[in-house]
Design an enzyme around this catalytic site. Structure first.
Site, PDB file in Angstrom:
ATOM      1  N   ASN A  99     -10.139   0.115   1.697  1.00 26.10           N
ATOM      2  CA  ASN A  99      -8.690   0.188   1.506  1.00 26.10           C
ATOM      3  C   ASN A  99      -8.387  -0.041   0.022  1.00 26.10           C
ATOM      4  OD1 ASN A  99      -5.956  -0.216   1.385  1.00 26.10           O
ATOM      5  ND2 ASN A  99      -5.862  -1.734   3.035  1.00 26.10           N
TER       6      ASN A  99
ATOM      7  N   HIS B 219      -2.720   6.499   5.081  1.00 22.99           N
ATOM      8  CA  HIS B 219      -3.276   5.369   4.326  1.00 22.99           C
ATOM      9  C   HIS B 219      -4.659   5.033   4.877  1.00 22.99           C
ATOM     10  CE1 HIS B 219      -3.869   1.758   2.240  1.00 22.99           C
ATOM     11  NE2 HIS B 219      -3.401   0.914   3.147  1.00 22.99           N
TER      12      HIS B 219
ATOM     13  N   CYS C  66       0.827  -1.215   0.000  1.00 16.30           N
ATOM     14  CA  CYS C  66       0.000   0.000   0.000  1.00 16.30           C
ATOM     15  C   CYS C  66       0.855   1.257   0.000  1.00 16.30           C
ATOM     16  CB  CYS C  66      -0.924   0.010   1.218  1.00 16.30           C
ATOM     17  SG  CYS C  66      -2.023  -1.409   1.264  1.00 16.30           S
TER      18      CYS C  66
HETATM   19  N1  ACO Z   1     -17.262  -9.851  10.121  1.00 13.42           N
HETATM   20  C1  ACO Z   1     -17.515 -10.364  11.331  1.00 13.42           C
HETATM   21  N2  ACO Z   1     -16.534 -10.870  12.115  1.00 13.42           N
HETATM   22  C2  ACO Z   1     -15.289 -10.842  11.631  1.00 13.42           C
HETATM   23  C3  ACO Z   1     -14.963 -10.327  10.367  1.00 13.42           C
HETATM   24  C4  ACO Z   1     -16.023  -9.808   9.600  1.00 13.42           C
HETATM   25  N3  ACO Z   1     -15.826  -9.276   8.370  1.00 13.42           N
HETATM   26  N4  ACO Z   1     -13.629 -10.432  10.177  1.00 13.42           N
HETATM   27  C5  ACO Z   1     -13.125 -10.996  11.274  1.00 13.42           C
HETATM   28  N5  ACO Z   1     -14.121 -11.263  12.148  1.00 13.42           N
HETATM   29  C6  ACO Z   1     -14.032 -11.884  13.463  1.00 13.42           C
HETATM   30  C7  ACO Z   1     -12.808 -12.747  13.585  1.00 13.42           C
HETATM   31  O1  ACO Z   1     -13.059 -14.017  13.038  1.00 13.42           O
HETATM   32  C8  ACO Z   1     -12.622 -12.776  15.083  1.00 13.42           C
HETATM   33  O2  ACO Z   1     -13.516 -13.721  15.622  1.00 13.42           O
HETATM   34  P1  ACO Z   1     -13.037 -14.720  16.791  1.00 13.42           P
HETATM   35  O3  ACO Z   1     -12.667 -13.812  17.931  1.00 13.42           O
HETATM   36  O4  ACO Z   1     -14.235 -15.558  17.012  1.00 13.42           O
HETATM   37  O5  ACO Z   1     -11.861 -15.456  16.207  1.00 13.42           O
HETATM   38  C9  ACO Z   1     -13.093 -11.399  15.525  1.00 13.42           C
HETATM   39  O6  ACO Z   1     -13.872 -10.873  14.445  1.00 13.42           O
HETATM   40  C10 ACO Z   1     -11.982 -10.430  15.831  1.00 13.42           C
HETATM   41  O7  ACO Z   1     -11.046 -10.517  14.793  1.00 13.42           O
HETATM   42  P2  ACO Z   1      -9.758  -9.618  14.797  1.00 13.42           P
HETATM   43  O8  ACO Z   1      -8.903 -10.004  13.626  1.00 13.42           O
HETATM   44  O9  ACO Z   1      -9.135  -9.614  16.132  1.00 13.42           O
HETATM   45  O10 ACO Z   1     -10.423  -8.185  14.529  1.00 13.42           O
HETATM   46  P3  ACO Z   1      -9.705  -6.795  14.526  1.00 13.42           P
HETATM   47  O11 ACO Z   1     -10.365  -5.922  15.481  1.00 13.42           O
HETATM   48  O12 ACO Z   1      -8.205  -6.874  14.574  1.00 13.42           O
HETATM   49  O13 ACO Z   1     -10.068  -6.253  13.077  1.00 13.42           O
HETATM   50  C11 ACO Z   1      -9.067  -6.000  10.934  1.00 13.42           C
HETATM   51  C12 ACO Z   1      -9.629  -6.961  11.941  1.00 13.42           C
HETATM   52  C13 ACO Z   1     -10.155  -5.050  10.505  1.00 13.42           C
HETATM   53  C14 ACO Z   1      -8.543  -6.773   9.728  1.00 13.42           C
HETATM   54  C15 ACO Z   1      -7.919  -5.172  11.569  1.00 13.42           C
HETATM   55  O14 ACO Z   1      -7.022  -6.038  12.219  1.00 13.42           O
HETATM   56  C16 ACO Z   1      -7.144  -4.369  10.559  1.00 13.42           C
HETATM   57  O15 ACO Z   1      -7.650  -3.418   9.966  1.00 13.42           O
HETATM   58  N6  ACO Z   1      -5.846  -4.687  10.371  1.00 13.42           N
HETATM   59  C17 ACO Z   1      -5.010  -3.962   9.429  1.00 13.42           C
HETATM   60  C18 ACO Z   1      -5.223  -4.433   8.048  1.00 13.42           C
HETATM   61  C19 ACO Z   1      -4.556  -3.490   7.080  1.00 13.42           C
HETATM   62  O16 ACO Z   1      -4.463  -2.323   7.333  1.00 13.42           O
HETATM   63  N7  ACO Z   1      -4.037  -3.957   5.957  1.00 13.42           N
HETATM   64  C20 ACO Z   1      -3.412  -3.013   5.057  1.00 13.42           C
HETATM   65  C21 ACO Z   1      -2.359  -3.520   4.290  1.00 13.42           C
HETATM   66  S1  ACO Z   1      -2.961  -4.331   2.867  1.00 13.42           S
HETATM   67  C22 ACO Z   1      -1.752  -4.278   1.657  1.00 13.42           C
HETATM   68  O17 ACO Z   1      -0.661  -3.808   1.795  1.00 13.42           O
HETATM   69  C23 ACO Z   1      -2.096  -4.908   0.308  1.00 13.42           C
END
Ligand code: ACO
Length: 331
Positions: free
Chosen positions: A286, A256, A117
């Site tokens: 994103n 970003h 990104c």
């Molecule tokens: N809907 C419902 N529940 C979900 C979803 C969804 N879409 N996605 C995950 N969950 C669940 C998980 O399964 C987990 O359940 P569990 O506790 O039963 O296992 C729970 O929600 C919590 O999951 P986490 O991964 O801990 O959620 P988090 O609060 O960290 O949010 C997220 C996840 C949004 C992906 C966050 O971690 C994030 O934004 N990370 C950064 C990602 C990013 O910025 N990437 C950019 C780079 S991409 C590139 O360079 C190409």
């Protein structure tokens, strides 16, 4: 202290967002998720997706033509095209070559740059060096993605996050200073945090790679989150230090657009007020290498960036990579 030969500034911006919209309600019908979860955990309400026959070079060309018009220069005046993308039309030729043909920028050198990104920030800094050194005069820099084609639409952990789009700027050698400073970083020890594992030399396409769904984006979201905050803080401070500025001098901060929670933590750790930040991730999700490019164009067009303002773009992504660029807006 950076000592470059010539001053370089942004003389035009443009962006293109594909028409098709996918809302959180639509996603509820595809995977086990909810509008409430997506908004609370990411801040995203909807994203735009390219059509099946719409490629990254198509989105790039549309954004590029708008930036050229905004800069009031002809395609043939462009010396260099860099497309920052993680979703090129093909492995080769470079998407930049396809854009060159589509917009008839017949005198331009062309290459793609892949830095997750952070690609658009990397590309801006690369082009700045070319122009500053006197090698080129005018450069077209594009951040563009059709990552919806590489997202696993059965994986709720990733498919709710990404959207497609393109943003572009024209850089030019000028009397007055525009770009002031930049900082780029990488950490290959964290390469496994975001990857698209198959289709190239490590895992060439096979029945097995397809069965194991290895041609899609894989991400350790939580770990990326923590590193995102650290790396955006680090690169913003380093880039500002290099041009003897501090966060107090920043008029418009464009991070970003990955997750509203990441942005809010970054603002807090840097001590930047919320009224200085530009956010549009609710509409687009994103868009990876296109994210800060689209946001910059919208911030300018919405009058959020005024003449003489100090602007910081900061990003992080697969690699892991991270980087920031500081410029004075004086178009
Ligand atoms: N809907 C419902 N529940 C979900 C979803 C969804 N879409 N996605 C995950 N969950 C669940 C998980 O399964 C987990 O359940 P569990 O506790 O039963 O296992 C729970 O929600 C919590 O999951 P986490 O991964 O801990 O959620 P988090 O609060 O960290 O949010 C997220 C996840 C949004 C992906 C966050 O971690 C994030 O934004 N990370 C950064 C990602 C990013 O910025 N990437 C950019 C780079 S991409 C590139 O360079 C190409």
């Amino acid at each position: 202290m950076i000592k470059n030969c010539r001053n370089v500034k942004i003389i035009g911006t443009g962006s293109y967002i594909p028409k098709k919209v996918l809302t959180n309600d639509d996603l509820e019908k595809i995977v086990d998720t909810s509008n409430e979860w997506i908004i609370a955990r990411t801040g995203i309400s909807e994203r735009h997706l390219a059509e099946d026959n719409e490629t990254t070079s198509d989105l790039s060309s549309k954004a590029a033509l708008k930036a050229l018009k905004d800069a009031n220069i002809e395609p043939k005046e462009i010396d260099l095209i860099i497309v920052a993308t993680n979703s090129p039309d093909m492995v080769f030729p470079a998407t930049a070559c396809l854009v060159q043909e589509k917009i008839k920028a017949v005198n331009a050198a062309t290459f793609d740059l892949q830095a997750g990104c952070t690609g658009f920030v990397y590309a801006l800094i690369v082009a700045w060096q070319f122009i500053s050194a006197g090698f080129y005069n005018n450069a077209l820099i594009i951040g563009a993605e059709t990552l919806s084609k590489f997202v696993d639409w059965t994986d709720r952990n990733t498919c709710v996050l990404f959207g497609d789009g393109a943003g572009a700027v024209i850089l030019k050698a000028k009397e007055e200073k525009g770009i002031l400073s930049g900082y780029l970083g990488g950490d290959g020890s964290k390469a496994d945090m975001i990857m698209l594992p198959a289709g190239l030399s490590k895992n060439p396409a096979s029945h097995e790679t397809i069965e194991k769904r290895m041609h899609y984006v894989k991400m350790k979201g939580n770990e990326v989150f923590k590193n995102a905050v650290k790396s955006m803080k680090r690169s913003t401070i380093k880039a500002l230090e290099k041009c003897n500025l501090s966060v107090k001098d920043v008029d418009c901060f464009i991070p970003h657009q990955a997750n509203i929670r990441i942005i809010l933590v970054v603002l807090k750790v840097l001590g930047i007020k919320k009224d200085k930040v530009f956010i549009n991730l609710d509409k687009y999700g994103n868009t990876s290498a296109a994210s800060v490019a689209i946001a910059l164009d919208e911030a300018v067009k919405e009058g959020k960036i005024k003449n003489n303002n100090i602007v910081v773009l900061t990003s992080f992504g697969a690699g892991l990579t991270y980087g920031s660029i500081v410029f004075r807006w004086n178009k």
